[in-house]
Design an enzyme around this catalytic site. Structure first.
Site, PDB file in Angstrom:
ATOM      1  N   ASN A  34      42.991  47.583  56.437  1.00  0.00           N
ATOM      2  CA  ASN A  34      42.661  47.858  54.511  1.00  0.00           C
ATOM      3  C   ASN A  34      43.229  49.029  54.531  1.00  0.00           C
ATOM      4  OD1 ASN A  34      41.236  46.141  54.372  1.00  0.00           O
ATOM      5  ND2 ASN A  34      39.328  47.037  55.054  1.00  0.00           N
ATOM      6  N   ARG A 353      47.375  33.715  44.703  1.00  0.00           N
ATOM      7  CA  ARG A 353      47.170  33.763  46.379  1.00  0.00           C
ATOM      8  C   ARG A 353      47.122  31.978  47.100  1.00  0.00           C
ATOM      9  NH1 ARG A 353      48.061  38.842  47.195  1.00  0.00           N
ATOM     10  NH2 ARG A 353      46.565  40.524  46.143  1.00  0.00           N
ATOM     11  N   ARG A 383      50.398  40.817  44.475  1.00  0.00           N
ATOM     12  CA  ARG A 383      50.860  41.634  45.684  1.00  0.00           C
ATOM     13  C   ARG A 383      50.406  41.447  46.898  1.00  0.00           C
ATOM     14  NH1 ARG A 383      51.428  47.440  44.578  1.00  0.00           N
ATOM     15  NH2 ARG A 383      49.440  47.623  43.384  1.00  0.00           N
ATOM     16  N   HIS A 413      45.315  36.243  36.661  1.00  0.00           N
ATOM     17  CA  HIS A 413      44.318  36.464  38.612  1.00  0.00           C
ATOM     18  C   HIS A 413      43.376  34.497  37.863  1.00  0.00           C
ATOM     19  CE1 HIS A 413      41.009  38.102  40.325  1.00  0.00           C
ATOM     20  NE2 HIS A 413      42.296  38.291  41.887  1.00  0.00           N
ATOM     21  N   TYR A 446      35.832  33.581  52.696  1.00  0.00           N
ATOM     22  CA  TYR A 446      35.441  34.083  51.242  1.00  0.00           C
ATOM     23  C   TYR A 446      34.432  33.555  51.301  1.00  0.00           C
ATOM     24  CZ  TYR A 446      40.079  37.198  51.630  1.00  0.00           C
ATOM     25  OH  TYR A 446      40.860  37.865  51.650  1.00  0.00           O
ATOM     26  N   ARG A 541      30.187  44.983  46.243  1.00  0.00           N
ATOM     27  CA  ARG A 541      31.194  44.790  47.497  1.00  0.00           C
ATOM     28  C   ARG A 541      31.543  46.298  47.989  1.00  0.00           C
ATOM     29  NH1 ARG A 541      35.555  41.570  48.539  1.00  0.00           N
ATOM     30  NH2 ARG A 541      36.523  43.246  48.713  1.00  0.00           N
ATOM     31  N   HIS A 569      33.864  36.994  47.994  1.00  0.00           N
ATOM     32  CA  HIS A 569      34.256  38.161  47.163  1.00  0.00           C
ATOM     33  C   HIS A 569      33.893  37.556  45.681  1.00  0.00           C
ATOM     34  CE1 HIS A 569      38.808  36.619  45.456  1.00  0.00           C
ATOM     35  NE2 HIS A 569      38.827  37.281  46.076  1.00  0.00           N
TER      36      HIS A 569
END
Length: 655
Positions: A34, A353, A383, A413, A446, A541, A569
């Site tokens: 992270n 993704r 990204r 997205h 997730y 979160r 998530h």
């Protein structure tokens, strides 16, 4: 600063003795990973603002230089805490017989075996690069681990500098050789004499560089978005350094040499005790089930026992899935059956993704090769997944699918699939709408929510969405809130409606869950709703720029952050609506980028039984103690005491 606070909560999981030791090491690795991304993107962005001469304070009143000063102070402390945590975990693992050893501490027979392994399996991969007038200082790639090597034999008796890249990724960072766990850099450093034959190796020092990867390009001027993104990826490799990590044993003159050659300021140098690059410890070659979480097997429902079952089932009832407690296999089976079913005419899907699992790609290719209308809306600008998505785009194009690369100025997205099937009475639409990516790997790690539906109104809305994405057609939606067109307006209207209910003395509340809450307009709307008397409970979160519990401003707002074995998530937004609750779920966080610069889909929960289930999930998460933190009015997070775990409860419900 709120993001750094979140990463500290991740680090707390690494420190928590209730977690198994190998899992604690993973949490520490996640914390390090992270931080790597934080420097590559967020800190790099601050550097860009300073370089551009930005003198306008952000909404928190701080100038970029002031933010950078705070970040430097906090990250120096955090990196120190991360390495101390890894060292503590390593000591506990050693007591369990899992020990990282040094080559120099082993007996001569073992060292001889390691040298044989080095000569055959490691040295052929290495490239020694010397620095002298005919060999300029080499390019140091982003996040690479390197050895700064000092050799004797220079002119006037000076040391000669050389660099050896530690090939992490090509080879594992943690090696298992003859039953011994060893760090790759230690094995290399112990055998540098074999790499620099004829020279005396005086010393070697480990260092690591983080570069700016936050690149931009002119989409409006791009004739070919795929080529433009590929060019951007090449530019990303050469971003300016934003962090230099070295071990504290590095002499000042070597550190000064590296800093000068990489043009990095002393404030961006991090002298650590080690190990560097804790992200590499995500998985080590140790089989000790007693030191890890017990394997979790998701529940599997009898929806698709044969080729026609899943569409027959969805013709009768929608299916709500709570991942990872419910298997993601249902979503893959939905796509695979659609690909094989001769009655399916079209499959349209957004892909952000995707991961490396071949089943999803194979299903879409099978459908395209069978002559079905396959539309894959692949977001090339996701990204750090750009290269994988480019590869998928090319493979699908070769199979005959219609591939759309994205929309200028926006990232797509949304998580939506539309299947069009010929049935008795005409064409019928089936949809999948989710909060998570079409990535089978992360679907096991997730927590997300998704809906498989045969509702024809949702199907019509999905058709409108894809026509808009592929043809820029104007869209009218019966149910969906779609960013950037209607999501922000819809959320603000829902919050205002709750305020009106509160002012009229009716039941008024809001429960929300998202990953980040940073949008100023929505935060202002939440404050106003709180002042009107709306009871607001939020599970955020990560980053949260709202301050709850401030008298006269937000005393009716409560904010929790929930962490655990699985990464929370899902995005859920529920409103009391005067006693007739409405629930929405989808892909959007409450951030300006999601609501203004991304294509996002938020869907209403149309059926009462599913609304009840969503609210039950949210109440369970709000009751969590095991992984929950409470955000105080001063912006500090406080760990809740207690053992009740929402994640454990959901897992047990599915057994």
């Amino acid at each position: 600063m709120s993001w750094l606070s979140f990463n500290d909560r991740v680090l707390a999981e690494a420190r928590d003795p209730r977690n198994p030791l190998l899992e604690r090491l993973k949490y520490a690795a996640i914390c390090g990973s992270n931080l790597d991304e934080f420097f590559m993107v967020r800190v790099a962005g601050i550097h860009q603002q300073i370089a551009a001469g930005v003198q306008t304070p952000s909404l928190d009143g701080l100038l970029p230089r002031e933010v950078l000063s705070l970040v430097r102070q906090q990250t120096h402390e955090m990196l120190g805490e991360v390495e101390k945590t890894v060292q503590d975990i390593a000591a506990l693992l050693a007591a369990e017989g899992v020990r990282l050893e040094r080559v120099e501490d082993l007996d001569s027979a073992t060292r001889a075996h390691i040298r044989d392994h080095y000569l055959t399996e490691i040295q052929p991969v290495l490239t020694p690069l010397i620095v002298d007038p005919t060999h300029p200082f080499p390019y140091i790639s982003n996040l690479s681990l390197n050895l700064a090597v000092l050799l004797s034999g220079g002119k006037r008796g000076e040391d000669v500098f050389a660099r050896v890249k530690v090939p992490v990724g090509v080879l594992p960072r943690v090696l298992s050789i003859g039953g011994h766990l060893l760090l790759l850099e230690d094995v290399i450093a112990s055998h540098l004499g074999d790499l620099f034959k004829g020279r005396k190796v005086k010393a070697a020092y480990l260092f690591r560089v983080t570069r700016n990867t936050d690149y931009d390009f002119e989409e409006d001027e791009a004739e070919d978005l795929l080529t433009t993104v590929e060019d951007g990826l090449r530019r990303r490799r050469f971003g300016s350094p934003v962090r230099l990590e070295v071990l504290s044993t590095m002499p000042p003159d070597v550190l000064a040499f590296l800093s000068e050659r990489m043009k990095i300021s002393d404030d961006d140098v991090f002298c650590l005790e080690g190990p560097l690059g804790t992200a590499d410890f995500m998985g080590i070659p140790v089989e000790r089930p007693d030191l890890a979480f017990a394997p979790y097997k998701p529940a599997f429902h009898a929806l698709d026992d044969d080729e026609s079952t899943i569409f027959a089932a969805l013709g009768e009832r929608d299916v709500l899935l709570h991942h990872p407690y419910d298997s993601f296999e249902h979503v893959l089976n939905f796509l695979e059956q659609a690909a094989r079913d001769p009655n399916v005419l079209a499959i349209k899907q957004t892909l952000y993704r995707t991961g490396d699992d071949p089943r999803l790609l194979s299903a879409l290719r099978t459908a395209a090769e069978a002559g079905k209308q396959v539309v894959a809306f692949i977001e090339l600008k996701a990204r750090f997944d750009e290269q994988r998505n480019i590869s998928w785009a090319r493979k699908l194009e070769r199979a005959g699918a219609h591939v759309v690369y994205g929309m200028a100025g926006l990232k797509t997205h949304a998580k939506v699939t539309l299947v069009v099937r010929r049935e008795e009475g005409g064409l019928r639409r089936y949809v999948h709408i989710g909060t998570g990516n079409y990535n089978p790997k992360t679907a096991r790690l997730y927590t997300d929510l998704s809906l498989l539906s045969g509702n024809q109104e949702l199907g019509q809305d999905a058709t409108e969405l894809f026509n808009h994405l592929t043809g820029y057609a104007s869209a009218e939606y019966q149910h969906l809130l779609v960013a950037p067109h209607s999501a922000r307006k819809g959320f603000l209207a829902l919050l205002e409606r709750e305020s009106e209910h509160a002012r009229a003395g009716r039941e008024a509340w809001m429960i929300g869950k998202c990953n980040q809450l940073t949008d100023p307009a929505l935060i202002e709307a939440l404050y106003k709703a709180s002042q009107a008397g709306v009871k607001i409970r939020l599970v955020v979160r990560g980053v949260c720029c709202l301050r709850p519990g401030v008298p006269g401003l937000s005393e009716n707002i409560e904010v929790r952050s929930l962490l655990g074995r699985f990464l929370e998530h899902a995005r859920v937004f529920a409103f009391g609506n005067g006693g007739e609750p409405e629930v929405f779920f989808g892909s959007a966080d409450w951030m300006s980028r999601n609501l203004d610069r991304r294509v996002e889909v938020i869907a209403p929960v149309l059926y009462e039984r599913f609304r009840a289930r969503f609210l039950e999930i949210m109440e369970t998460e709000l009751a969590d103690q095991r992984g929950s933190w409470n955000l105080r009015p001063d912006g500090v997070y406080e760990k809740l005491a207690g053992e009740f775990s929402a994640q454990q409860t959901f897992a047990e419900q599915r057994r």
